[in-house]
Design a protein around this motif. Structure first.
Motif, short mmCIF file in Angstrom:
data_model
loop_
_atom_site.label_atom_id
_atom_site.label_comp_id
_atom_site.label_asym_id
_atom_site.label_seq_id
_atom_site.Cartn_x
_atom_site.Cartn_y
_atom_site.Cartn_z
N HIS A 66 0.90 -1.11 -0.23
CA HIS A 66 0.04 0.09 -0.07
C HIS A 66 0.84 1.18 -0.04
O HIS A 66 2.13 1.23 0.13
N ARG A 74 3.19 9.82 12.15
CA ARG A 74 2.84 10.87 11.02
C ARG A 74 2.40 12.04 11.39
O ARG A 74 1.88 12.45 12.23
N ASP A 107 1.18 5.00 1.79
CA ASP A 107 0.49 5.95 2.80
C ASP A 107 0.14 7.38 2.30
O ASP A 107 0.91 8.06 2.09
N HIS A 126 4.64 -0.10 0.26
CA HIS A 126 5.46 -1.12 1.01
C HIS A 126 4.36 -1.91 1.63
O HIS A 126 3.08 -1.81 1.58
FE FE Z 1 2.36 2.26 5.54
#
Ligand code: FE
Ligand code: MD6
Length: 218
Positions: free
Chosen positions: A136, A215, A138, A192
């Motif tokens: 996926h 994040r 992010d 990743h």
């Molecule tokens: Fe991720």
């Protein structure tokens, strides 16, 4: 007498940094000095916001269990992925990020060349043997200018690090207890994932792997 020239350099310069790309690095063992503070904080967190298996918009239940701390938490249901200021299971704000979490995230980002990182979201993933995370990107965060800091605790895992397109070849990166991965800049949107975990119990955490991803989401 032997002179160790590295003794005079700041810690960031001395420590190994293994590049995965121009803006992506593995920092082996970087989190080890923080572990004694991280584990009780994770324990307190999971009592207030228990780990849960979310459903993806496609209707699959994730094999990884997750919870969050910080101002924003990442969640998923049939309607989509989003960041939310409250835990949908309790309606309460997510627990605050502990000071040790914030210090580790800031220092690791700095060691990878991203100064001034202040995360507002920490996603905590728990893997049991066999759990995996498919490839996926992010990309639910508002601004891709900030890096992501990812901390591995407990059982080892093989992290897959691909390119900017789903079909790009992915390298396999073994991650162990205490390792940190930081990525940002032109690597921020690389695909990743994590291969199915093998059962290799860890002395402190037993048969699980815990991953903290910091994040700047909002
Ligand atoms: Fe991720
Ligand atoms: C994990 N990590 O290592 C899952 N995402 O358990 C991630 O999905 C991730 O490690 C963005 C940046 C770093 C990561």
């Amino acid at each position: 007498m032997t002179l160790d020239l590295f003794d005079d350099l700041p810690r960031e310069t001395r420590e190994a940094r293994e590049p995965l790309g121009p803006g992506a690095f593995v920092l082996p063992g970087f989190a080890l000095p923080f572990v004694d503070e991280l584990l009780p904080a994770i324990d307190a967190l999971q009592q207030r916001a228990p780990f849960r298996h979310l459903v993806t918009p496609g209707g699959f239940t994730m094999s990884v269990a997750l919870t969050n701390c910080g101002a924003l938490g990442w969640t998923s249901d049939r309607r989509g992925y989003r960041y939310s200021p409250t835990d949908p299971d309790t309606g309460q704000p997510w627990p605050a990020m502990s000071d040790a979490f914030l210090r580790l995230a800031r220092e690791a980002a700095s060691a990878a060349g991203f100064d001034g990182f202040v995360p507002d979201a920490c996603l905590v993933n728990r893997y049991a043997p066999g759990a995996r995370l498919s490839l996926h990107q992010d990309k639910d965060e508002r601004d891709y200018g900030a890096p992501i800091v990812s901390v591995s605790l407990g059982m080892p895992a093989i992290f897959l690090f691909g390119g900017l397109a789903r079909g790009d070849k992915a390298v396999r990166v073994p991650l162990r207890h205490g390792d940190v991965v930081v990525w940002g800049g032109e690597d921020r949107l690389r695909y990743h994932g994590v291969l199915p975990l093998k059962e290799e119990p860890h002395p402190l955490l037993g048969a699980q792997r815990i991953n903290l991803t910091f994040r700047k989401a909002g």
